[in-house]
Scaffold this active site. Sequence first.
Site, PDB file in Angstrom:
ATOM      1  N   CYS A  50       0.834  -1.213   0.000  1.00 28.97           N
ATOM      2  CA  CYS A  50       0.000   0.000   0.000  1.00 28.97           C
ATOM      3  C   CYS A  50       0.866   1.259   0.000  1.00 28.97           C
ATOM      4  CB  CYS A  50      -0.923   0.018   1.219  1.00 28.97           C
ATOM      5  SG  CYS A  50      -2.085  -1.353   1.241  1.00 28.97           S
ATOM      6  N   ARG A 126      -8.008  -4.193  -2.957  1.00 28.27           N
ATOM      7  CA  ARG A 126      -7.544  -3.066  -3.786  1.00 28.27           C
ATOM      8  C   ARG A 126      -8.554  -2.855  -4.921  1.00 28.27           C
ATOM      9  NH1 ARG A 126      -2.414  -2.583  -1.719  1.00 28.27           N
ATOM     10  NH2 ARG A 126      -1.593  -4.568  -0.969  1.00 28.27           N
TER      11      ARG A 126
HETATM   12  C1  BEZ Z   1       0.496  -4.616   1.816  1.00 27.62           C
HETATM   13  O1  BEZ Z   1       1.678  -4.951   1.770  1.00 27.62           O
HETATM   14  O2  BEZ Z   1       0.110  -3.523   1.408  1.00 27.62           O
HETATM   15  C2  BEZ Z   1      -0.497  -5.586   2.349  1.00 27.62           C
HETATM   16  C3  BEZ Z   1      -0.253  -6.921   2.232  1.00 27.62           C
HETATM   17  C4  BEZ Z   1      -1.176  -7.829   2.726  1.00 27.62           C
HETATM   18  C5  BEZ Z   1      -2.346  -7.383   3.343  1.00 27.62           C
HETATM   19  C6  BEZ Z   1      -2.592  -6.024   3.423  1.00 27.62           C
HETATM   20  C7  BEZ Z   1      -1.685  -5.123   2.916  1.00 27.62           C
END
Ligand code: BEZ
Length: 216
Positions: A50, A126
């Site tokens: 993110c 997402r």
């Molecule tokens: C992330 O790295 O953004 C992420 C990975 C797994 C779950 C939620 C966010």
Amino acid sequence: MAEEDRSLPRIGEHAPDFEQKSTHGMKKLSDYEGKWLMLFSHPADFTPVCTTEISGFARRYGEFQARGVELLGISVDSVQSHIAWTHDMAEMGVPIPFPILADLDMGVARRYGMIHAGESATATVRTVFFIDPKGIVRAILYYPMSLGRSVDELLRVFDGLQTADRLGVSTPVDWKPGDDVVVPPPQSLGDVETPEQAKAKGYTYHTWYLRTKPQG
Ligand code: BEZ
């Protein structure tokens, strides 16, 4: 699973309204009337993928703005969390110029079908909603937690939508700005053209229902 968890806006429908706290004060869908809007969710603040996405969107914010597109993020984190996280990104050299909604009770996320319990019951996947200046949903992307989005593709979607609206055409596989576009196919037998007639109009004739032309 509650019934509303399965609802989501459809392409061609008006985007669901909201009035929600953000890093830039209260935001309503109607604030964006007359502008293109990219409403996108991320799973959680202070997570690696993110962070690459939000800072990646911010780095190329000017390219969205050049297309008349506003950006609005959302997750189920609080405004305080968003502020602390965006402060971190600014410290890393990337100020975040667009608002991020704080949807702690998941009210907006549920209305937009952003919670996919198979992936997470407590965080948004997402998603990207491409919303036009009349508030109509024009395209939707859903990605899992593990897959960061492509800014090039997001910009390409806006380019394709705006080109289709401006020229009354469609865009073919792997289209990018500058490439030929697809002329609408004939709607009656009388409108079917010979290759010569199509060529005389400046079209490339592939077959009677597939003709392309330069954007002009
Ligand atoms: C992330 O790295 O953004 C992420 C990975 C797994 C779950 C939620 C966010």
